[in-house]
Design a protein around this motif. Structure first.
Motif, short mmCIF file in Angstrom:
data_model
loop_
_atom_site.label_atom_id
_atom_site.label_comp_id
_atom_site.label_asym_id
_atom_site.label_seq_id
_atom_site.Cartn_x
_atom_site.Cartn_y
_atom_site.Cartn_z
N LYS A 130 -19.63 45.65 30.65
CA LYS A 130 -20.50 45.64 29.68
C LYS A 130 -21.43 46.87 29.76
O LYS A 130 -22.43 46.94 29.01
CB LYS A 130 -21.04 43.98 29.95
CG LYS A 130 -20.35 43.08 29.65
CD LYS A 130 -19.88 42.90 28.40
CE LYS A 130 -18.86 41.65 28.18
NZ LYS A 130 -18.48 41.45 26.93
N ASP A 131 -20.98 47.72 30.60
CA ASP A 131 -21.86 48.91 30.91
C ASP A 131 -20.97 50.03 31.20
O ASP A 131 -20.70 50.33 32.39
CB ASP A 131 -22.98 48.68 31.80
CG ASP A 131 -23.85 49.82 32.08
OD1 ASP A 131 -23.76 50.88 31.33
OD2 ASP A 131 -24.87 49.80 32.77
N VAL A 132 -20.42 50.67 30.08
CA VAL A 132 -19.55 51.85 30.41
C VAL A 132 -19.98 53.11 29.89
O VAL A 132 -20.24 52.95 28.42
CB VAL A 132 -18.22 51.39 29.88
CG1 VAL A 132 -16.97 52.63 30.11
CG2 VAL A 132 -17.54 50.15 30.61
N ARG A 133 -20.34 54.27 30.53
CA ARG A 133 -20.70 55.24 29.70
C ARG A 133 -20.08 56.48 29.85
O ARG A 133 -19.35 56.83 30.84
CB ARG A 133 -22.30 55.67 30.67
CG ARG A 133 -23.13 54.29 30.82
CD ARG A 133 -24.42 54.71 31.60
NE ARG A 133 -25.21 53.19 31.69
CZ ARG A 133 -26.40 53.17 32.27
NH1 ARG A 133 -26.97 54.03 32.65
NH2 ARG A 133 -26.81 52.05 32.57
N VAL A 134 -20.17 57.25 28.84
CA VAL A 134 -19.65 58.75 28.58
C VAL A 134 -20.38 59.62 28.42
O VAL A 134 -21.70 59.55 28.12
CB VAL A 134 -18.39 58.46 27.51
CG1 VAL A 134 -17.64 57.41 27.71
CG2 VAL A 134 -19.33 58.38 26.20
N THR A 135 -20.07 60.82 28.88
CA THR A 135 -20.81 62.12 28.46
C THR A 135 -19.87 62.97 27.66
O THR A 135 -18.65 63.00 27.97
CB THR A 135 -21.06 62.70 29.90
OG1 THR A 135 -20.22 63.30 30.69
CG2 THR A 135 -21.90 61.84 30.92
N THR A 136 -20.46 64.00 27.29
CA THR A 136 -19.98 65.18 26.54
C THR A 136 -20.48 66.40 26.95
O THR A 136 -21.76 66.43 27.43
CB THR A 136 -19.81 64.52 24.94
OG1 THR A 136 -18.73 65.75 24.47
CG2 THR A 136 -21.06 65.08 24.32
N ARG A 137 -20.16 67.71 26.22
CA ARG A 137 -21.00 68.75 26.24
C ARG A 137 -20.68 69.52 24.97
O ARG A 137 -19.75 69.26 24.32
CB ARG A 137 -20.20 69.41 27.55
CG ARG A 137 -18.69 70.10 27.46
CD ARG A 137 -18.35 70.85 28.39
NE ARG A 137 -17.05 71.26 28.57
CZ ARG A 137 -16.51 71.49 29.68
NH1 ARG A 137 -16.88 71.66 30.84
NH2 ARG A 137 -15.33 71.79 29.64
N ILE A 138 -21.60 70.29 24.52
CA ILE A 138 -21.85 70.80 23.17
C ILE A 138 -21.97 72.57 23.42
O ILE A 138 -22.67 72.94 24.04
CB ILE A 138 -22.83 70.36 22.53
CG1 ILE A 138 -22.64 68.77 22.27
CG2 ILE A 138 -22.89 70.89 21.14
CD1 ILE A 138 -23.59 68.04 21.59
N ASP A 139 -20.96 72.98 22.63
CA ASP A 139 -20.90 74.42 22.55
C ASP A 139 -21.22 74.77 21.32
O ASP A 139 -20.25 74.35 20.20
CB ASP A 139 -19.61 75.06 23.07
CG ASP A 139 -19.62 76.74 22.84
OD1 ASP A 139 -20.51 77.11 22.22
OD2 ASP A 139 -18.96 77.26 23.63
#
Length: 501
Positions: free
Chosen positions: A244-253
């Motif tokens: 119930k608590d699954v986190r993602v990250t990304t990066r932006i160029d």
């Protein structure tokens, strides 16, 4: 042993395991914060905090009390199949962890924390030497870990097996030897044809609009934002504290749209797996993924078989054009599809096409194996890396940031992880081929932007089992056979011969 006694002991086991999970996931929250919002001056104390929690969890998990409980339950004949499997897997994990002293666990955590922050600084300065010393200490500890765990043929086997049970140098040498020449032949064939155009991805795309697009993409996939969130990090990753608590990250160029788009899809693929694990098995093996390889199969399936398909392009190009009309308004779906699937040997693994991606993985596999064999030292890594990129893909590495400092994995101590990316891709092709046979009109659903049935099929076929099965057992259960690399090769050849005509 009576049924009531078994039930009582199993209840004690569940309580113990969930208390240990609480400690481990508390540490995971601190690690997530470390990679997203931690102030630079907080790094030292954060290492101490993580080491304390790791030591505490290790002591709880290797306690004699849990050992006695597992032993008693192993003799019970009143448990369900799932309970029996939980006890067997926990016993296996217990015996493995029992080999490590609390002092070793604490020191390893401290060294990893220090390595992570020196990797960040080295990337900023584009200078591998700032990372080399801490990495050398970490490699030394991973070699010690391999000796503690034990192995039959090769020290690297002990670390590979940690990420996928049964993985070994012997197995991976055979897999890469099987795939290497067909990939080279297909690459040569493609390079003899006119190159497709992907220059539309290298324009100015404002950060805010990219962020909004990425959020729409992961929502459309079925990622539950009431059970997760997305943030920015140096290297995209997924972490979970429970289903119930699954986190993602990304990066932006801002000058490369592809950097954000397919990292979002890839990480959301990981997150969908975690969100699909059974809530009732929290803290127990059956509440955990089958393996890192199966984890990668889920992310690579969504990233490539869905997110780089013509059907997906037909649905999403108009969406992209709404966000970026000036940059993308002139494109057709076929232009978009061909461009995002351009095959071109490159520097960065996470941005590589589906074909040359596996050369990136082979290079890392061979480098780690050489480190474990003492054939090279950490000081040799830049030269080994640069020579390998030239040999495999005729790519010249201009600097450390775009070379041997590009991945976060070593700073996390994740030696033996990289091969799961290739194995996961091979499993993904086989699983997706089975999904196409079992889900009527799947391609049309993707074209309409409604692949909900694919997610539900994966939930039923893969996610709900947790660690009930090994990678190979699960593959056979889902597809009817163990890993067969021909599915991947046929998929690549069919796709790229179509794109390059």
């Amino acid at each position: 042993m009576s049924t009531s006694t078994s039930a009582g002991l199993y209840s004690q086991y569940e309580s113990t395991m969930r208390r240990i999970a609480d400690i481990r996931y508390a540490a995971a929250v601190l690690q997530w914060d470390q990679e997203t919002y931690l102030p630079a001056k907080g790094a030292g104390f954060r290492g101490q905090q993580l080491a304390t929690l790791s030591e505490l969890a290790h002591n709880e998990f290797t306690s004699d009390r849990l050992g006695v409980l597992l032993n008693d339950l192993s003799y019970s004949n009143n448990l369900t199949d799932q309970q029996v499997r939980n006890i067997a897997l926990t016993t296996e994990d217990y015996q493995r962890n029992k080999k490590f002293s609390a002092a070793f666990v604490r020191k390893l955590t401290e060294v990893i924390n220090k390595s992570y922050h020196s990797w960040i600084e080295a990337r900023k300065a584009n200078d591998f030497s700032l990372f080399a010393g801490d990495l050398a200490e970490l490699v030394k500890m991973k070699k010690e870990e391999a000796q503690i765990l034990g192995y039959r043929h090769h020290p690297y086997d002990a670390l590979l097996n940690d990420h996928d049970k049964g993985a070994s140098v012997q197995l991976l040498d055979k897999v890469f030897d099987t795939i290497r020449e067909p990939l080279r032949a297909l690459l040569t064939e493609i390079q003899s044809m006119p190159q497709v155009n992907n220059s539309f991805l290298q324009q100015h795309f404002p950060k805010g609009k990219q962020w909004d697009l990425g959020m729409q993409l992961i929502r459309d996939m079925g990622y539950d934002l009431e059970a997760g969130r997305q943030d920015i990090s140096e290297h995209p990753f997924t972490t979970n504290f429970n289903c119930k608590d699954v986190r993602v990250t990304t990066r932006i160029d801002e000058n490369d749209l592809g950097n954000m788009v397919w990292s979002c899809i890839h990480e959301a693929g990981h997150a969908l797996y975690e969100q699909g694990l059974p809530e009732t098995q929290y803290g127990l093996p059956l509440g955990e993924p089958a393996s890192y390889t199966i984890h990668e199969s889920q992310s690579r399936l969504w990233e490539n078989h869905v997110g780089r398909s013509l059907a997906w392009c037909q649905h999403y190009l108009p969406v992209f054009q709404q966000y970026f009309p000036e940059q993308l308004g002139h494109l057709t779906s076929m232009d978009f599809y061909r461009g995002i699937n351009q095959v071109n040997p490159s520097l960065i693994r996470t941005e590589a096409d589906e074909l040359t991606y596996h050369f990136h993985v082979m290079i890392r596999y061979e480098l780690e194996k050489a480190l474990m064999e003492d054939k090279i030292t950490t000081a040799d890594i830049p030269d080994f890396w640069n020579e390998s990129y030239l040999r495999y893909m005729n790519v010249k590495v201009p600097d450390h940031r775009q070379g041997c400092l590009q991945d976060v994995h070593w700073s996390h101590g994740s030696f033996g992880y990289f091969p799961t990316y290739s194995l996961g891709s091979f499993y993904a092709a086989q699983i997706f081929a089975t999904a196409e046979k079992n889900i009527p009109g799947l391609d049309q659903q993707i074209q309409k932007g409604t692949p909900d049935s694919l997610l539900q099929w994966l939930r039923n076929q893969v996610h709900r089992y947790g660690r009930m099965y090994t990678s190979e057992e699960l593959c056979k259960k889902v597809t009817g056979e163990t890993l067969n690399i021909s599915y991947f090769l046929q998929y690549l050849q069919r796709k790229y011969r179509g794109i390059y005509e």
